[in-house]
Design a protein around this motif. Sequence first.
Motif, PDB file in Angstrom:
ATOM      1  N   ASP A 230       6.464  -1.142 -14.724  1.00 44.48           N
ATOM      2  CA  ASP A 230       7.812  -1.378 -14.223  1.00 44.48           C
ATOM      3  C   ASP A 230       8.138  -2.870 -14.196  1.00 44.48           C
ATOM      4  OD1 ASP A 230      10.240  -1.374 -12.892  1.00 44.48           O
ATOM      5  OD2 ASP A 230       9.391  -0.849 -10.942  1.00 44.48           O
ATOM      6  N   ILE A 231       9.153  -3.265 -14.966  1.00 44.55           N
ATOM      7  CA  ILE A 231       9.602  -4.660 -14.963  1.00 44.55           C
ATOM      8  C   ILE A 231      11.076  -4.734 -14.570  1.00 44.55           C
ATOM      9  CG2 ILE A 231       7.888  -5.512 -16.594  1.00 44.55           C
ATOM     10  CD1 ILE A 231      10.072  -5.329 -18.778  1.00 44.55           C
ATOM     11  N   THR A 232      11.519  -3.754 -13.787  1.00 47.83           N
ATOM     12  CA  THR A 232      12.909  -3.708 -13.336  1.00 47.83           C
ATOM     13  C   THR A 232      13.320  -5.034 -12.714  1.00 47.83           C
ATOM     14  OG1 THR A 232      12.794  -1.330 -12.938  1.00 47.83           O
ATOM     15  CG2 THR A 232      14.506  -2.552 -11.769  1.00 47.83           C
ATOM     16  N   ALA A 233      14.490  -5.515 -13.095  1.00 47.99           N
ATOM     17  CA  ALA A 233      15.010  -6.773 -12.542  1.00 47.99           C
ATOM     18  C   ALA A 233      16.527  -6.680 -12.433  1.00 47.99           C
ATOM     19  CB  ALA A 233      14.618  -7.958 -13.420  1.00 47.99           C
ATOM     20  N   GLY A 234      17.077  -7.232 -11.361  1.00 55.04           N
ATOM     21  CA  GLY A 234      18.519  -7.239 -11.190  1.00 55.04           C
ATOM     22  C   GLY A 234      19.122  -5.851 -11.072  1.00 55.04           C
ATOM     23  N   GLY A 235      18.326  -4.885 -10.630  1.00 50.41           N
ATOM     24  CA  GLY A 235      18.832  -3.534 -10.481  1.00 50.41           C
ATOM     25  C   GLY A 235      18.826  -2.710 -11.748  1.00 50.41           C
ATOM     26  N   GLU A 236      18.490  -3.333 -12.873  1.00 50.87           N
ATOM     27  CA  GLU A 236      18.466  -2.621 -14.142  1.00 50.87           C
ATOM     28  C   GLU A 236      17.053  -2.105 -14.409  1.00 50.87           C
ATOM     29  OE1 GLU A 236      20.968  -1.882 -16.191  1.00 50.87           O
ATOM     30  OE2 GLU A 236      22.359  -2.781 -14.737  1.00 50.87           O
TER      31      GLU A 236
ATOM     32  N   LEU B 288       0.817  -1.209   0.000  1.00 48.85           N
ATOM     33  CA  LEU B 288       0.000   0.000   0.000  1.00 48.85           C
ATOM     34  C   LEU B 288       0.855   1.266   0.000  1.00 48.85           C
ATOM     35  CD1 LEU B 288      -2.986   0.818   0.060  1.00 48.85           C
ATOM     36  CD2 LEU B 288      -2.900   0.684   2.547  1.00 48.85           C
ATOM     37  N   ASP B 289       2.003   1.217   0.664  1.00 51.41           N
ATOM     38  CA  ASP B 289       2.856   2.401   0.761  1.00 51.41           C
ATOM     39  C   ASP B 289       3.575   2.713  -0.551  1.00 51.41           C
ATOM     40  OD1 ASP B 289       2.192   2.788   3.443  1.00 51.41           O
ATOM     41  OD2 ASP B 289       3.768   1.419   4.114  1.00 51.41           O
ATOM     42  N   ALA B 290       3.576   1.773  -1.493  1.00 54.00           N
ATOM     43  CA  ALA B 290       4.233   2.009  -2.783  1.00 54.00           C
ATOM     44  C   ALA B 290       3.316   2.696  -3.783  1.00 54.00           C
ATOM     45  CB  ALA B 290       4.729   0.680  -3.359  1.00 54.00           C
ATOM     46  N   TYR B 291       2.058   2.886  -3.409  1.00 52.34           N
ATOM     47  CA  TYR B 291       1.088   3.495  -4.316  1.00 52.34           C
ATOM     48  C   TYR B 291       1.191   5.015  -4.317  1.00 52.34           C
ATOM     49  CZ  TYR B 291      -1.695  -0.424  -5.930  1.00 52.34           C
ATOM     50  OH  TYR B 291      -2.115  -1.560  -6.590  1.00 52.34           O
TER      51      TYR B 291
ATOM     52  N   THR C 168       5.171  -2.356  -6.681  1.00 53.57           N
ATOM     53  CA  THR C 168       4.168  -2.529  -5.629  1.00 53.57           C
ATOM     54  C   THR C 168       4.128  -3.939  -5.035  1.00 53.57           C
ATOM     55  OG1 THR C 168       2.416  -3.045  -7.240  1.00 53.57           O
ATOM     56  CG2 THR C 168       2.728  -0.722  -6.649  1.00 53.57           C
ATOM     57  N   ARG C 169       5.099  -4.763  -5.341  1.00 53.78           N
ATOM     58  CA  ARG C 169       5.100  -6.113  -4.786  1.00 53.78           C
ATOM     59  C   ARG C 169       5.235  -6.091  -3.265  1.00 53.78           C
ATOM     60  NH1 ARG C 169       9.343  -9.097  -8.932  1.00 53.78           N
ATOM     61  NH2 ARG C 169       7.926  -9.209 -10.729  1.00 53.78           N
ATOM     62  N   ILE C 170       4.587  -7.064  -2.629  1.00 58.78           N
ATOM     63  CA  ILE C 170       4.738  -7.246  -1.188  1.00 58.78           C
ATOM     64  C   ILE C 170       6.063  -7.950  -0.917  1.00 58.78           C
ATOM     65  CG2 ILE C 170       3.866  -8.540   0.803  1.00 58.78           C
ATOM     66  CD1 ILE C 170       1.041  -7.958  -0.192  1.00 58.78           C
ATOM     67  N   THR C 171       6.880  -7.342  -0.066  1.00 61.91           N
ATOM     68  CA  THR C 171       8.171  -7.912   0.317  1.00 61.91           C
ATOM     69  C   THR C 171       8.163  -8.224   1.810  1.00 61.91           C
ATOM     70  OG1 THR C 171       9.216  -5.806   0.886  1.00 61.91           O
ATOM     71  CG2 THR C 171       9.236  -6.458  -1.450  1.00 61.91           C
ATOM     72  N   GLU C 172       9.262  -8.753   2.297  1.00 63.96           N
ATOM     73  CA  GLU C 172       9.361  -9.096   3.715  1.00 63.96           C
ATOM     74  C   GLU C 172       9.316  -7.863   4.609  1.00 63.96           C
ATOM     75  OE1 GLU C 172      12.719 -11.579   4.499  1.00 63.96           O
ATOM     76  OE2 GLU C 172      12.080 -13.145   3.076  1.00 63.96           O
TER      77      GLU C 172
ATOM     78  N   GLY D 209       1.453   4.661 -12.871  1.00 60.53           N
ATOM     79  CA  GLY D 209       1.446   3.730 -13.991  1.00 60.53           C
ATOM     80  C   GLY D 209       0.713   2.450 -13.668  1.00 60.53           C
ATOM     81  N   VAL D 210       0.931   1.438 -14.492  1.00 60.79           N
ATOM     82  CA  VAL D 210       0.252   0.145 -14.348  1.00 60.79           C
ATOM     83  C   VAL D 210       0.854  -0.622 -13.177  1.00 60.79           C
ATOM     84  CG1 VAL D 210      -0.179  -2.067 -15.472  1.00 60.79           C
ATOM     85  CG2 VAL D 210      -0.321   0.051 -16.798  1.00 60.79           C
ATOM     86  N   THR D 211      -0.013  -1.160 -12.326  1.00 56.52           N
ATOM     87  CA  THR D 211       0.442  -1.996 -11.217  1.00 56.52           C
ATOM     88  C   THR D 211       0.247  -3.484 -11.498  1.00 56.52           C
ATOM     89  OG1 THR D 211      -1.700  -1.678 -10.125  1.00 56.52           O
ATOM     90  CG2 THR D 211       0.097  -0.198  -9.485  1.00 56.52           C
TER      91      THR D 211
END
Length: 223
Positions: A131-137, A112-115, A169-173, A155-157
């Motif tokens: 956003d499809i950022t992966a590996g820091g790129e 929720l905080d990433a919105y 917006t992914r849920i992380t630990e 943008g699109v979530t």
Amino acid sequence: MLDQVAVTGAVRALRPDFAVLVITAEGLPNGPSDARSTGWLTAAADRADPADPHVAAWHEAYRAFGAKPKRTRPSVDALLRRAGSLPAINRVVDAYNAVSVEYALPVGGEDLDAYTGPARLVRATGDEPFDITAGGEPAVEHPEPGEVVWRDDRGVTCRRWNWRQCVRTRITETTKNHLFLLERLEPHPLDRLRAAGEDLTGRLRALSPDVRIGTRLIGGPEW
């Protein structure tokens, strides 16, 4: 956020039977998967039914806006197909994936905080960033015009209704405030949708008794 989540008329026209149960869970510290959350996944696998008619309904909905559901599968289809080998991600993601499998229901989980601004379900213009950022790129792609997407002001979530979530917006630990979207089409009963929501909130309270829960049903009889 809860009162501002919206489903646009263009999506309603596409599938008048659509309903989404929106749940917010605030003050819920997440953490690595544990014995309880992996146990939920194991129990869900025993109840999984890949032939549930709700899966076919989602295939039909995808085809209605031009997607190929066997190439980019609805989330519930993808989960049910690998229910016996679902990876443990973290406690909260394990909880909602288990509910998704048990109730044959697409369930999205968001930080929720990433919105920026409220979540809304729209038909894309095609120029929205995803956003499809992966590996820091850093990397960005765009939906197809007319595609059904969840989005906020940035943008699109989630693309293709519930196919693929953005990285942002992914849920992380470390997520503490969460948004869940439980999505239903006919013939999935509204009572079963509500039961899934109650099941999920029960699991979240088991993880943290002090969590603050809010719910709102959009669609169904209110339309």
